[in-house]
Design an enzyme around this catalytic site. Structure first.
Site, short mmCIF file in Angstrom:
data_model
loop_
_atom_site.label_atom_id
_atom_site.label_comp_id
_atom_site.label_asym_id
_atom_site.label_seq_id
_atom_site.Cartn_x
_atom_site.Cartn_y
_atom_site.Cartn_z
N GLU A 1 -10.55 14.41 13.41
CA GLU A 1 -9.88 14.64 12.13
C GLU A 1 -10.50 15.88 11.49
O GLU A 1 -11.29 16.61 12.11
CB GLU A 1 -10.02 13.42 11.19
CG GLU A 1 -9.14 12.26 11.60
CD GLU A 1 -8.88 11.26 10.46
OE1 GLU A 1 -9.28 11.53 9.31
OE2 GLU A 1 -8.26 10.21 10.75
N ASP B 1 -6.92 5.00 9.35
CA ASP B 1 -8.27 5.19 8.80
C ASP B 1 -8.75 3.96 8.04
O ASP B 1 -9.94 3.68 7.96
CB ASP B 1 -8.29 6.35 7.80
CG ASP B 1 -8.11 7.69 8.47
OD1 ASP B 1 -8.10 7.74 9.71
OD2 ASP B 1 -7.97 8.70 7.74
N HIS C 1 0.81 -1.22 0.00
CA HIS C 1 0.00 0.00 0.00
C HIS C 1 0.84 1.27 0.00
O HIS C 1 0.33 2.37 0.12
CB HIS C 1 -0.99 -0.01 1.17
CG HIS C 1 -2.23 -0.76 0.83
ND1 HIS C 1 -2.66 -1.85 1.54
CD2 HIS C 1 -3.12 -0.60 -0.18
CE1 HIS C 1 -3.77 -2.31 0.98
NE2 HIS C 1 -4.07 -1.58 -0.06
P1 FAD Z 1 3.92 -1.96 2.45
O1 FAD Z 1 3.53 -0.83 1.58
O2 FAD Z 1 3.90 -3.29 1.84
O3 FAD Z 1 5.36 -1.69 3.09
C1 FAD Z 1 5.71 -0.42 3.58
C2 FAD Z 1 7.18 -0.40 4.03
O4 FAD Z 1 7.32 -1.18 5.19
C3 FAD Z 1 8.15 -0.97 3.01
O5 FAD Z 1 9.37 -0.30 3.12
C4 FAD Z 1 8.29 -2.41 3.44
O6 FAD Z 1 9.52 -2.97 3.03
C5 FAD Z 1 8.19 -2.27 4.95
N1 FAD Z 1 7.56 -3.43 5.58
C6 FAD Z 1 6.42 -4.06 5.25
N2 FAD Z 1 6.17 -5.05 6.12
C7 FAD Z 1 7.17 -5.04 7.02
C8 FAD Z 1 7.49 -5.81 8.16
N3 FAD Z 1 6.72 -6.81 8.57
N4 FAD Z 1 8.62 -5.50 8.85
C9 FAD Z 1 9.42 -4.50 8.47
N5 FAD Z 1 9.18 -3.74 7.38
C10 FAD Z 1 8.06 -4.00 6.68
N6 FAD Z 1 -1.29 5.21 6.95
C11 FAD Z 1 -1.58 5.75 8.14
O7 FAD Z 1 -0.71 5.92 8.99
N7 FAD Z 1 -2.85 6.14 8.44
C12 FAD Z 1 -3.88 5.96 7.57
O8 FAD Z 1 -5.02 6.30 7.89
C13 FAD Z 1 -3.60 5.37 6.31
N8 FAD Z 1 -4.59 5.15 5.42
C14 FAD Z 1 -4.29 4.55 4.24
C15 FAD Z 1 -5.33 4.29 3.34
C16 FAD Z 1 -5.07 3.67 2.14
C17 FAD Z 1 -6.19 3.39 1.20
C18 FAD Z 1 -3.74 3.31 1.81
C19 FAD Z 1 -3.43 2.68 0.50
C20 FAD Z 1 -2.69 3.58 2.68
C21 FAD Z 1 -2.97 4.20 3.90
N9 FAD Z 1 -1.96 4.48 4.82
C22 FAD Z 1 -2.26 5.02 6.03
C23 FAD Z 1 -0.55 4.24 4.48
C24 FAD Z 1 -0.04 2.93 5.03
O9 FAD Z 1 0.21 3.04 6.41
C25 FAD Z 1 1.26 2.59 4.34
O10 FAD Z 1 0.97 2.31 3.01
C26 FAD Z 1 2.03 1.50 5.02
O11 FAD Z 1 3.17 1.29 4.24
C27 FAD Z 1 1.30 0.18 5.23
O12 FAD Z 1 1.01 -0.50 4.07
P2 FAD Z 1 1.41 -2.03 3.86
O13 FAD Z 1 1.10 -2.80 5.08
O14 FAD Z 1 0.81 -2.43 2.58
O15 FAD Z 1 3.01 -1.93 3.76
#
Ligand code: FAD
Length: 517
Positions: free
Chosen positions: A276, A158, A94
């Site tokens: 918010e 969120d 994400h």
């Molecule tokens: P990824 O995008 O897959 O990874 C993010 C980073 O973390 C990368 O560098 C990856 O290598 C690393 N990573 C992933 N897993 C691990 C692990 N287990 N250990 C160590 N490193 C790891 N964020 C907020 O704070 N508040 C919000 O309200 C919010 N709303 C969102 C709404 C939407 C629709 C989207 C798409 C994103 C939102 N986000 C929000 C952002 C979100 O927190 C980030 O995208 C975050 O990266 C989590 O996504 P993911 O779990 O898919 O991680």
């Protein structure tokens, strides 16, 4: 609308893959090393795609771990080579700018670890309750599992279809942050596979340097495979209120007043649980995909108001309640909202279940998916802005850049939080002032026109730099070492030292482009 980034065959280095496969023997991957490590185009395309749909950097292979040991084996293997390959843990991808990619390295699809045994609840009234959850778990699954015990974590994002490891690598913020702190302030213990391949348990007391490094650490120091999260009694219902303002100064004054009242010890019991804010602009319905709220019968009045003022600021608050607190809820909410300067008559209320409130973004996601407009480019920009500069941000950016360009196509969020709820020992970076705002420009675009929005993002950043606003990016993205150094500021040396200690061969999360730009 599906996106198909071509994966040229020359990206797939068969010598490297074969070497990896022979090194990762079936004794390490009992189920079948060959199927755990994939390099077919479906696996590579998925690992080279994220929610941003603006960059693509295919790995050489993708690991679908069936156990934490698979991850340890992979990281140790990378360390054993004279030229180590990069590894990125990927949650749901994400991220929007390739942060979870590992060009020519190996992406670890964390969600393949997911199984129900990787969430467990423990504790008692006297010591408190905790959830032990895998780093790959989705927050929605954590919510559903803990609610079975009448419990829930305090701090949320969120949107709940994000992984625990992914949000803890950033911070994890939402309308609860002003009161309970970000998600990184709401975790007491982690299991981490470091960049050296060691599996280490850590907390604020034990191996505390690793604990503080990994929280907000952008995946640089280790892969989170377990987090222990404190739980509290979950409410059943939520009173959710939105109030509209045409005057920005009144809007931020009221936001700041509410967070300070709710953080004041004596008022803690009757405090708000969530705050918010968002901007309503341009023509079109006042609801957006992040939450549908306003009664349809009021849409035309709200649209006229927006047309009259160009921007309407919407303050959003929520208070949780259950059967025991139901009778005091209205009085407590009236007391909190008394004296606010929103536009008379423009106050709207909803009464929803706790799950409906926390999972409010999901409906919008499913609706966009059904229209084929979820998997499109997302040129997002998220900033932290010091309170003392917020009026200037409104006049220089909202009222100028955004209104003039008129291309914004997605929610703009704005809400304040308190520095004292964050722990400065962790790797996350926030402004120096006690109160600061998060501002999210959550644009979506077509595949042909996202560059125009990126240009607007650059103009916003140029403006902030030109007046030395001392902003920090949230979910940061920089391409040069100098920019990262500036981003981390006084923490830069500490970040470098942490990298040397926990990932000396600079293997992890190369997509952040901090140590391997
Ligand atoms: P990824 O995008 O897959 O990874 C993010 C980073 O973390 C990368 O560098 C990856 O290598 C690393 N990573 C992933 N897993 C691990 C692990 N287990 N250990 C160590 N490193 C790891 N964020 C907020 O704070 N508040 C919000 O309200 C919010 N709303 C969102 C709404 C939407 C629709 C989207 C798409 C994103 C939102 N986000 C929000 C952002 C979100 O927190 C980030 O995208 C975050 O990266 C989590 O996504 P993911 O779990 O898919 O991680």
């Amino acid at each position: 609308m599906a996106i198909n980034f071509p994966i040229p065959t020359y990206f797939v280095d068969m010598v490297f893959i074969n070497r990896l496969k022979s090194l990762i023997s079936k004794s390490f991957f009992p189920h079948d090393g060959a199927t755990n490590l994939r390099h077919d185009s479906a696996a590579l395309t998925s690992a080279a795609t994220d929610f941003g749909h603006m960059v693509s950097d295919p790995p050489a292979a993708v690991l679908f771990p069936s156990s934490v040991n698979d991850i340890i084996t992979l990281v140790k293997l990378a360390n054993s080579r004279s030229v180590p390959f990069n590894i990125a843990a990927k949650g749901c991808g994400h991220s929007v700018r390739g942060q979870a990619m590992a060009g020519n390295g190996v992406v670890v699809e964390m969600t393949s670890l997911n199984n129900p045994t990787r969430i467990s609840i423990s504790g008692s009234e006297s010591v408190g309750f905790f959830a032990d959850v895998g780093g790959e778990q989705l927050w929605i699954d954590v919510l559903n599992a803990t609610l079975k015990h009448g419990l829930a974590p305090a701090s949320w994002t969120d949107y709940l279809y994000l992984t625990v490891g992914g949000t803890l690598s950033n911070a994890g913020i939402s309308g609860q942050t002003f009161r309970y702190g970000p998600q990184i302030s709401n975790v007491v213990e982690l299991d981490v596979v470091t960049g050296k391949g060691d599996l280490v348990s850590c907390s604020a007391e034990r191996n505390k340097e690793l604990f503080n490094s990994v929280l907000g650490g952008l995946g640089q120091f280790g892969i989170i495979v377990r987090a222990r999260i404190p739980l509290f009694q979950a409410p059943n219902r939520v009173k959710w209120v939105r109030m509209l303002y045409s005057n920005f100064s009144e809007f931020v004054k009221d936001q700041e007043k509410l967070i300070s009242m709710s953080n004041n010890g004596s008022k803690q019991k009757g405090a708000l649980d969530y705050l918010e804010g968002l901007l309503l602009m341009h023509d079109g319905p006042p609801d957006n995909w992040r939450s549908s709220f306003f009664p349809p019968s009021h849409h035309s009045t709200i649209i006229s108001l927006v047309n009259q003022h160009s921007i309407i600021y919407c303050l959003e608050v929520a208070k949780y309640y259950d059967n025991r607190s139901r009778h005091t809820l209205d009085k407590e909410l009236d007391d909190l909202l008394e004296g606010l300067d929103f536009l008379p008559r423009y106050k709207f209320e909803k009464d929803v279940s706790y799950v409906e409130f926390l999972n409010r973004v999901r409906g919008g996601e499913l609706s966009l998916r059904s229209q084929g407009v979820w998997d499109v480019p997302h040129p997002w920009l998220n900033l932290f802005v010091p309170k003392s500069r917020i009026i200037e941000f409104n006049s220089g950016i909202f009222k100028d850049i955004i209104l003039k360009r008129k291309i914004t196509n997605g929610p703009i969020l704005i809400y304040p939080m308190n520095r004292s709820k964050w722990d400065d020992k962790m790797s996350a970076v926030i402004p120096e002032e006690e109160v600061f705002y998060t501002i999210g420009f959550l644009n979506s675009s077509g595949f042909e026109d996202w560059e125009a929005m990126e240009e607007q993002n650059k103009e916003i950043l140029r403006f902030c730099n030109s007046v030395d606003m001392k902003i920090k990016q949230y979910l940061p993205h920089y391409k040069t070492k100098e920019d990262w150094e500036k981003h981390f500021g006084p923490k830069w040396k500490m970040i470098q030292d942490r990298k040397k200690e926990f990932d000396p061969k600079m293997i992890l999360s190369p997509g952040q482009k901090i140590f391997n730009p």
